[in-house]
Design an enzyme around this catalytic site. Structure first.
Site, short mmCIF file in Angstrom:
data_model
loop_
_atom_site.label_atom_id
_atom_site.label_comp_id
_atom_site.label_asym_id
_atom_site.label_seq_id
_atom_site.Cartn_x
_atom_site.Cartn_y
_atom_site.Cartn_z
CB SER A 173 0.03 -0.75 3.45
OG SER A 173 -0.55 -2.05 3.70
CE1 TYR A 201 6.04 -6.56 3.28
CE2 TYR A 201 4.65 -7.59 1.49
CZ TYR A 201 5.32 -6.38 1.94
OH TYR A 201 5.51 -5.59 1.38
CE LYS A 205 4.13 -3.54 5.11
NZ LYS A 205 4.97 -2.07 4.54
#
Length: 328
Positions: A173, A201, A205
């Site tokens: 992550s 993004y 993650k």
């Protein structure tokens, strides 16, 4: 306290006293000790993925290494390539069909898989782009492709798990997850909200962490454990969509905490083979140890976790919705 806590206390930049992936292998006494076991690592054409492969190579493990650009990957892996126990698999993480084909190729050569490292990723795609399967690119690449790959390899991982070495899924992550949970059910592809590169993004993650946590919840008792991690701030190819001048300005104030790619692989290797994580999971790691609770300060940087890092309800929701999205 982690044996590496002191090394991380006062960082001085890439190449400082913080451990590398290879050091983790040596510190665990695993050089040549995993002969006969199998690991799959995605995204090995550069950066942390290639260095993770380099470190695990020292254990003697058989490696299935995936990359979208296999020519580039061959160059990155050439220095330590072993024909007898390394296999390079073409896999485009933006295509579910490519993931299915790659998994089929892996399973044709390996009936058991001990470790899956979900490393491949993309960051800050500047505009809303959908894959040919119809999913937002960062979510598809960083989460959905790895979710599908796990589902396809799950039986082989259950078969491989033993009392001495239980199977592990390690999902890379990033600290950027700290500012955003996952998308609402009807907005995974920005159907309802305006696209934001960093927001997308961050969502992806967070999904990485939730996948690992839910693997532990669903399969931990059966011998598959899920761990997620922040590898540290590493100047690598994942930032290819960010202009060089913007990236240079961003990293200048944090130069002292940057890691090189060898150091960036360390936490991944801890999660994959560290003896302290045998038979355990459902935890987010940073700096080679379990992350501690931090502030909800809106920062995308830092090794501490925030209030979005663990969310049982959303972890379960993401799992069920991901199954539908990948057609399972």
């Amino acid at each position: 306290m982690s044996r590496y806590a002191e090394a991380h206390a006062n960082p001085s930049g890439p190449g400082d006293a913080r451990p590398t992936g290879l050091q983790i292998v040596k510190d665990n006494g695993l050089e040549g000790k995993l002969v006969g076991k199998v690991a799959v690592i995605t995204g090995v054409s550069s950066g942390i993925g290639a260095e993770t492969a380099r470190a695990l190579d020292a254990t003697g493990i058989t490696l299935f290494l995936t990359a979208r650009d296999t020519t580039k990957a061959k160059t990155a892996l050439a220095e330590f390539w072993k024909e007898d126990r390394m296999h390079l698999i073409h896999m485009d993480q933006t295509s579910l069909e490519s993931v299915r084909n790659g998994a089929k190729e892996i399973l044709a050569k390996a009936s058991e898989v001990n470790i899956l490292i979900a490393n491949a990723g993309v960051m800050a795609v500047p505009d809303l782009q959908l894959t040919k399967d119809g999913f937002e690119t960062q979510f598809a690449t960083n989460h959905l492709s790895h979710f599908l790959l796990f589902e396809l390899l799950k039986s082989a991982m259950l078969k491989a798990s033993s009392a001495e070495f239980q199977s592990r899924v390690v999902v890379v992550s990033a600290s950027a997850h700290r500012v955003s949970g996952i998308a609402p059910t009807d907005d995974y592809n920005y159907e309802k909200s305006a696209y934001d590169a960093w927001g997308a993004y961050s969502r992806s993650k967070t999904a990485n962490i939730y996948m690992a946590n839910e693997i532990e919840r669903r399969f931990g008792s059966q011998g598959i454990h899920g761990l997620s991690l922040h590898p540290g701030n590493v100047y690598s190819g994942i930032g290819r969509f960010i202009p060089d001048e913007v990236m240079a300005a961003a990293v200048k104030p944090i130069m002292h905490v940057l890691k090189n790619t060898e150091q960036g692989a360390a936490t991944t290797v801890v999660a994959a083979v560290g003896k302290e994580w045998e038979g355990r999971g459902g935890v987010y790691l940073a700096d080679c140890a379990e992350s501690e609770r931090g502030e909800d300060d809106g920062s995308i940087l830092g090794p501490r976790y925030s209030s979005v890092t663990y969310n049982k309800n959303d972890e379960g929701r993401l799992w069920e919705e991901s199954l539908k999205m990948v057609g399972l």
